[in-house]
Design a protein around this motif. Sequence first.
Motif, PDB file in Angstrom:
ATOM      1  N   PHE A  79      28.905  36.776  34.754  1.00 32.49           N
ATOM      2  CA  PHE A  79      29.544  35.984  33.693  1.00 32.49           C
ATOM      3  C   PHE A  79      29.224  34.501  33.860  1.00 32.49           C
ATOM      4  O   PHE A  79      29.052  33.795  32.865  1.00 32.49           O
ATOM      5  N   TRP A 119      25.956  34.054  32.221  1.00 33.32           N
ATOM      6  CA  TRP A 119      25.996  34.263  30.765  1.00 33.32           C
ATOM      7  C   TRP A 119      26.690  33.092  30.068  1.00 33.32           C
ATOM      8  O   TRP A 119      26.475  32.843  28.875  1.00 33.32           O
ATOM      9  N   TYR A 141      26.766  32.085  26.026  1.00 34.46           N
ATOM     10  CA  TYR A 141      27.728  33.093  25.545  1.00 34.46           C
ATOM     11  C   TYR A 141      28.025  32.950  24.058  1.00 34.46           C
ATOM     12  O   TYR A 141      27.873  33.913  23.292  1.00 34.46           O
ATOM     13  N   TYR A 176      33.712  40.318  15.540  1.00 37.06           N
ATOM     14  CA  TYR A 176      34.288  39.394  16.541  1.00 37.06           C
ATOM     15  C   TYR A 176      35.051  38.237  15.896  1.00 37.06           C
ATOM     16  O   TYR A 176      36.217  38.003  16.198  1.00 37.06           O
ATOM     17  N   PHE A 209      39.543  34.455  29.198  1.00 37.77           N
ATOM     18  CA  PHE A 209      39.377  33.562  28.030  1.00 37.77           C
ATOM     19  C   PHE A 209      37.927  33.149  27.788  1.00 37.77           C
ATOM     20  O   PHE A 209      37.598  32.653  26.720  1.00 37.77           O
ATOM     21  N   VAL A 227      36.777  30.356  23.068  1.00 37.27           N
ATOM     22  CA  VAL A 227      36.492  30.341  21.623  1.00 37.27           C
ATOM     23  C   VAL A 227      37.786  30.394  20.811  1.00 37.27           C
ATOM     24  O   VAL A 227      37.988  29.603  19.883  1.00 37.27           O
ATOM     25  N   MET A 264      32.731  29.802  33.231  1.00 37.91           N
ATOM     26  CA  MET A 264      33.513  29.981  32.001  1.00 37.91           C
ATOM     27  C   MET A 264      34.718  29.030  32.037  1.00 37.91           C
ATOM     28  O   MET A 264      35.047  28.383  31.036  1.00 37.91           O
ATOM     29  N   GLY A 304      40.929  33.936  38.857  1.00 37.25           N
ATOM     30  CA  GLY A 304      41.452  35.118  39.540  1.00 37.25           C
ATOM     31  C   GLY A 304      40.975  36.380  38.852  1.00 37.25           C
ATOM     32  O   GLY A 304      40.744  36.386  37.639  1.00 37.25           O
ATOM     33  N   ASP A 305      40.835  37.436  39.632  1.00 37.17           N
ATOM     34  CA  ASP A 305      40.368  38.737  39.137  1.00 37.17           C
ATOM     35  C   ASP A 305      41.571  39.503  38.577  1.00 37.17           C
ATOM     36  O   ASP A 305      42.478  39.871  39.335  1.00 37.17           O
ATOM     37  N   PHE A 306      41.576  39.748  37.269  1.00 36.48           N
ATOM     38  CA  PHE A 306      42.775  40.393  36.698  1.00 36.48           C
ATOM     39  C   PHE A 306      42.887  41.868  37.078  1.00 36.48           C
ATOM     40  O   PHE A 306      43.931  42.479  36.860  1.00 36.48           O
ATOM     41  N   THR A 364      40.741  39.163  24.545  1.00 39.74           N
ATOM     42  CA  THR A 364      39.664  39.549  23.634  1.00 39.74           C
ATOM     43  C   THR A 364      38.392  39.827  24.434  1.00 39.74           C
ATOM     44  O   THR A 364      37.922  38.995  25.192  1.00 39.74           O
ATOM     45  N   TYR A 365      37.879  41.036  24.254  1.00 47.11           N
ATOM     46  CA  TYR A 365      36.611  41.470  24.869  1.00 47.11           C
ATOM     47  C   TYR A 365      36.621  41.291  26.383  1.00 47.11           C
ATOM     48  O   TYR A 365      35.599  40.932  26.965  1.00 47.11           O
ATOM     49  N   HIS A 418      36.776  45.986  31.023  1.00 50.30           N
ATOM     50  CA  HIS A 418      36.269  46.039  32.398  1.00 50.30           C
ATOM     51  C   HIS A 418      37.220  46.806  33.304  1.00 50.30           C
ATOM     52  O   HIS A 418      36.906  47.036  34.464  1.00 50.30           O
TER      53      HIS A 418
HETATM   54  C1  LIG Z   1      32.957  39.084  27.079  1.00 51.77           C
HETATM   55  S1  LIG Z   1      33.844  37.717  27.743  1.00 51.77           S
HETATM   56  C2  LIG Z   1      35.121  37.449  26.508  1.00 51.77           C
HETATM   57  C3  LIG Z   1      35.541  35.997  26.463  1.00 51.77           C
HETATM   58  C4  LIG Z   1      36.560  35.614  25.385  1.00 51.77           C
HETATM   59  N1  LIG Z   1      37.832  36.269  25.573  1.00 51.77           N
HETATM   60  C5  LIG Z   1      36.014  35.898  24.002  1.00 51.77           C
HETATM   61  O1  LIG Z   1      36.626  36.673  23.246  1.00 51.77           O
HETATM   62  O2  LIG Z   1      34.990  35.334  23.660  1.00 51.77           O
HETATM   63  C6  LIG Z   1      34.790  38.460  29.054  1.00 51.77           C
HETATM   64  C7  LIG Z   1      35.500  37.418  29.907  1.00 51.77           C
HETATM   65  O3  LIG Z   1      36.378  38.101  30.797  1.00 51.77           O
HETATM   66  C8  LIG Z   1      36.178  37.617  32.114  1.00 51.77           C
HETATM   67  N2  LIG Z   1      36.454  38.741  33.025  1.00 51.77           N
HETATM   68  C9  LIG Z   1      35.887  39.971  33.030  1.00 51.77           C
HETATM   69  N3  LIG Z   1      36.403  40.730  34.000  1.00 51.77           N
HETATM   70  C10 LIG Z   1      37.335  39.957  34.630  1.00 51.77           C
HETATM   71  C11 LIG Z   1      38.225  40.181  35.705  1.00 51.77           C
HETATM   72  N4  LIG Z   1      38.247  41.354  36.348  1.00 51.77           N
HETATM   73  N5  LIG Z   1      39.047  39.186  36.077  1.00 51.77           N
HETATM   74  C12 LIG Z   1      39.038  37.983  35.420  1.00 51.77           C
HETATM   75  N6  LIG Z   1      38.210  37.699  34.400  1.00 51.77           N
HETATM   76  C13 LIG Z   1      37.370  38.698  34.000  1.00 51.77           C
HETATM   77  C14 LIG Z   1      34.736  37.147  32.177  1.00 51.77           C
HETATM   78  O4  LIG Z   1      34.515  36.177  33.192  1.00 51.77           O
HETATM   79  C15 LIG Z   1      34.554  36.589  30.777  1.00 51.77           C
HETATM   80  O5  LIG Z   1      34.893  35.228  30.719  1.00 51.77           O
END
Ligand SMILES: C[S@@+](CC[C@H](N)C(=O)[O-])C[C@H]1O[C@@H](n2cnc3c(N)ncnc32)[C@H](O)[C@@H]1O
Length: 207
Positions: A7, A10, A14, A32, A56, A60, A81, A97-99, A118-119, A123
């Motif tokens: 990420f 990207w 993005y 989207y 986030f 966006v 990001m 932090g890793d959610f 969103t999106y 994961h």
């Molecule tokens: C595809 S982007 C979507 C960004 C934004 N919400 C949007 O709609 O444009 C996914 C985002 O989720 C974050 N992300 C993915 N897995 C994550 C995790 N396990 N913990 C924290 N952030 C995570 C990524 O770093 C990225 O910024």
Amino acid sequence: MLDKTGFDLWANGYDESVGLSDTSNTYPFAGYKQILNSIYQGILQTPGAEVLDIGFGTGVLTSRLYQQGCRIWGQDFSRRMIELAQQKMPGAHLYCGDFSQGLVQELTARRYDAIVATYSLHHLTDLQKWEFLRDLLPLLRPGGRIYIGDVAFRTRRELNQCRAVCGERWDEDEIYFVFEELQAHFAQASFTPFSSCSGLIEIPRCL
Ligand SMILES: C[S@@+](CC[C@H](N)C(=O)[O-])C[C@H]1O[C@@H](n2cnc3c(N)ncnc32)[C@H](O)[C@@H]1O
């Protein structure tokens, strides 16, 4: 599946790559902008709303809400990001932090008018999703709701049809929402489709 380094890499491109997929109305980002607009309009019904954005990205959606006077909190695991989002929202409270391990303590200590993802939640496995969402509901104020905009389908059959159409473009590492399966755990949830591969799930706080 992209990790935080993926990420980070990207992040700079993005907004452009998401826009291209959305404009050409193709998987995965078809719908989207419309989904984000719908969430934006919903949250603005509460002036000055306090909003938590999970994953986030470049901000966006929340940067638009921020410009309208909403107060923004968020968690993402990509440092790049976070940098880009913080530039758009200098006063937002953004945490790294890793959610999949839950939210950082600073975020669980607060209550929100809206929680947005969103999106990002695709994961997580489905079991992780249900557990995470169950933990998020008590963080909502009365009248608050969770908004999930993502690649999503009403039924498993619709998901499989989309996968067949996409062929090799389908990302087997991502685990998309199937609304009927989510609703078995959250009876109050609703689903609005926005394209052949995307939709908005809303889960209001009960009482
Ligand atoms: C595809 S982007 C979507 C960004 C934004 N919400 C949007 O709609 O444009 C996914 C985002 O989720 C974050 N992300 C993915 N897995 C994550 C995790 N396990 N913990 C924290 N952030 C995570 C990524 O770093 C990225 O910024």
